[in-house]
Design a protein around this motif. Structure first.
Motif, short mmCIF file in Angstrom:
data_model
loop_
_atom_site.label_atom_id
_atom_site.label_comp_id
_atom_site.label_asym_id
_atom_site.label_seq_id
_atom_site.Cartn_x
_atom_site.Cartn_y
_atom_site.Cartn_z
N VAL A 108 0.84 -1.20 0.00
CA VAL A 108 0.00 0.00 0.00
C VAL A 108 0.87 1.25 0.00
CG1 VAL A 108 -1.70 1.33 1.31
CG2 VAL A 108 -1.93 -1.15 1.14
N LEU A 109 1.93 1.23 0.78
CA LEU A 109 2.83 2.38 0.88
C LEU A 109 3.49 2.70 -0.45
CD1 LEU A 109 4.14 4.48 2.75
CD2 LEU A 109 5.82 2.75 3.40
N ILE A 110 3.96 1.68 -1.14
CA ILE A 110 4.64 1.89 -2.43
C ILE A 110 3.70 2.50 -3.46
CG2 ILE A 110 5.69 0.72 -4.40
CD1 ILE A 110 6.92 -1.27 -2.41
N PHE A 111 2.53 1.90 -3.63
CA PHE A 111 1.61 2.37 -4.68
C PHE A 111 0.97 3.71 -4.33
CE2 PHE A 111 1.86 -2.10 -5.88
CZ PHE A 111 2.01 -1.99 -7.26
N SER A 112 0.69 3.94 -3.05
CA SER A 112 0.12 5.23 -2.67
C SER A 112 1.15 6.35 -2.81
CB SER A 112 -0.43 5.18 -1.24
OG SER A 112 0.58 4.86 -0.32
N ASN A 113 2.39 6.08 -2.42
CA ASN A 113 3.45 7.08 -2.61
C ASN A 113 3.63 7.40 -4.09
OD1 ASN A 113 4.14 7.50 0.07
ND2 ASN A 113 6.32 7.15 -0.27
N MET A 114 3.61 6.37 -4.91
CA MET A 114 3.80 6.57 -6.34
C MET A 114 2.70 7.43 -6.94
SD MET A 114 4.27 3.63 -9.29
CE MET A 114 2.69 2.88 -8.87
N LEU A 115 1.44 7.13 -6.62
CA LEU A 115 0.33 7.89 -7.19
C LEU A 115 0.25 9.30 -6.63
CD1 LEU A 115 -2.03 7.85 -9.11
CD2 LEU A 115 -3.46 6.90 -7.29
N ILE A 116 0.48 9.44 -5.32
CA ILE A 116 0.43 10.78 -4.72
C ILE A 116 1.53 11.66 -5.27
CG2 ILE A 116 0.79 12.02 -2.55
CD1 ILE A 116 -0.72 9.69 -1.18
#
Length: 231
Positions: free
Chosen positions: A48-56
């Motif tokens: 979750v951290l990787i994909f949310s950081n990427m999109l944000i």
């Protein structure tokens, strides 16, 4: 590669979410009754951290400042929902064991904190590396806490008995007090090692010495300052 190594080192050692920043205490204390639960929560949170950081990071220039926190929560909640459904489909045993703590990843302060402090201010690549470092630090910390609690509290590791039959497990270790005891002991050990290493490297500032007789006559209060570690 240099920034990747720097962000991984930062996440595991310098700014470890649990042992240094003391974040995400709710899942840390609740799910670390076994190594399987601890690692499962760590991996789920890391994804979750990787994909949310990427999109944000990709949307950072388009999200209005006034609604940035609600926007981050929507992004995080979307990925948590995906992870929740995947775990329910492919790892039902672990999904049932973690229970409510999978949906609660939405309000995990490590994920929201990195979105606000790093992803919203840096490029996609750097944000992904930061997420990997923080995720690894979080997972490793959960692993060690879960390992000590499972071994001492149940005499097993990943469900496999590793201690002799004469060993009597300390049931308190898999209960709530055991979580606090394990976390406190590990944090004390880490702080002791850091202070000892700082002393060897000469990074501890010596307290100022004055000849004013007493702190009450000093007027500056500088002689009563605590010892500090230089970075």
């Amino acid at each position: 590669m240099k920034i990747l190594l720097e962000r991984i080192k930062n996440g595991i050692f310098d700014e470890n979410p649990i042992f240094v920043q003391v974040l995400a205490m709710c899942p840390t204390l609740a799910v670390t009754t076994s190594v399987e639960n601890a690692v499962g929560m760590g991996i789920a949170s890391t994804v979750v951290l990787i994909f949310s950081n990427m999109l944000i990071s990709a949307l950072r220039n388009f999200i209005p400042n006034k609604i940035r926190i609600p926007s981050y929560i929507v992004v995080i909640a979307s990925f948590v929902t995906i992870v929740d459904m995947l775990m329910n489909a492919y790892t039902p045993g672990l999904y049932k064991s973690l229970g409510i703590f999978i949906p609660l990843i939405v309000v995990n302060c490590v994920i929201l904190g990195r979105a606000e402090a790093y992803a919203s201010k840096n490029r996609i690549t750097a944000s992904v590396y930061d997420a990997i470092g923080m995720g690894l630090g979080f997972t490793i910390a959960l692993f060690f806490i879960g390992m000590f609690r499972e071994v001492l509290g149940a005499g097993t590791f990943l469900g496999i008995s590793i201690l002799p039959e004469s060993f009597k497990p300390a049931t308190i270790m898999i209960l709530a007090p055991g979580a606090f005891l394990t976390l406190g002991a590990l944090m004390a050990f880490i702080n002791y090692r850091n202070i000892k290493r700082a002393k060897k490297q000469g990074r501890i500032a010596k307290p100022l010495e004055h000849n004013c007789g007493s702190c009450s006559n000093c007027g500056t209060g500088s002689c009563s300052s605590s010892i500090k570690i230089k970075k």
